[in-house]
Write an enzyme that holds these catalytic residues in place. Structure first.
Site, PDB file in Angstrom:
ATOM      1  CG  HIS A   1      -1.981  -1.075   1.099  1.00 42.05           C
ATOM      2  ND1 HIS A   1      -2.925  -1.265   2.074  1.00 42.05           N
ATOM      3  CD2 HIS A   1      -2.247  -2.011   0.150  1.00 42.05           C
ATOM      4  CE1 HIS A   1      -3.726  -2.256   1.737  1.00 42.05           C
ATOM      5  NE2 HIS A   1      -3.329  -2.729   0.565  1.00 42.05           N
TER       6      HIS A   1
ATOM      7  CD  GLU B   1      -1.471   3.717   3.898  1.00 40.36           C
ATOM      8  OE1 GLU B   1      -2.600   4.112   4.214  1.00 40.36           O
ATOM      9  OE2 GLU B   1      -1.276   2.883   2.977  1.00 40.36           O
TER      10      GLU B   1
ATOM     11  CB  CYS C   1      -5.992  -1.230   5.252  1.00 34.22           C
ATOM     12  SG  CYS C   1      -4.301  -1.851   5.310  1.00 34.22           S
TER      13      CYS C   1
ATOM     14  CB  CYS D   1      -1.585   0.631   6.397  1.00 35.28           C
ATOM     15  SG  CYS D   1      -1.284   0.045   4.711  1.00 35.28           S
TER      16      CYS D   1
END
Length: 151
Positions: free
Chosen positions: A54, A56, A79, A88
């Protein structure tokens, strides 16, 4: 209240999110910027494709140890579940982030909201920062996801 540096970082994160348009579905196009303790950009990333790290995670990888004590600026609430990638929320806690600035809270979050879990972990959280700008990129995904959820 978000600082001028955080507002600038959110605009950068929104620009990064655009890079995921058309390649992240069914996941959202998200952008993330990491600021160190002085407010200097030390990492940035976007979700590139479904199943890949992701936004992040990309930003944290770029920031390395400079993320500790810093601020994460992200276009969509991170998430909170483990799937193909780690949660995350957990990644930010492990990295030692002290503040998270979020443009849009994710109405599709699973379980307790990630923002609430970050606060419970002692991380300062600010939401709705430049929300309208982030929605320019996120609105189609949110509309589709929420419509699917109502079916």
């Amino acid at each position: 209240m978000a600082s001028d540096l955080e507002l600038c970082a959110m605009r950068q994160a929104s620009t990064l999110a655009v890079l995921g348009l058309g390649t992240t579905s069914p996941n959202p196009p998200v952008g993330c910027v990491i600021l160190d303790q002085r407010g200097t950009v030390v990492g940035a990333g976007s979700l590139r494709r479904k199943g890949e790290p992701h936004a992040e995670a990309h930003a944290l990888d770029a920031a390395g140890g400079a993320a500790r004590g810093g601020t994460t600026v992200v276009t969509l609430e991170l998430c909170n579940h483990v799937g193909v990638t780690p949660a995350c929320r957990h990644e930010l806690i492990d990295a030692g982030i002290s503040r998270v600035v979020i443009a849009v809270i994710d109405p599709t979050s699973r379980g307790d909201g990630p923002a609430a879990m970050l606060i419970a972990a002692g991380i300062e959280v600010e939401t709705d920062v430049l929300r309208g700008e982030a929605l320019t990129v996120l609105e189609p995904w949110l509309t589709r996801r929420c419509a699917v959820g109502r079916s």
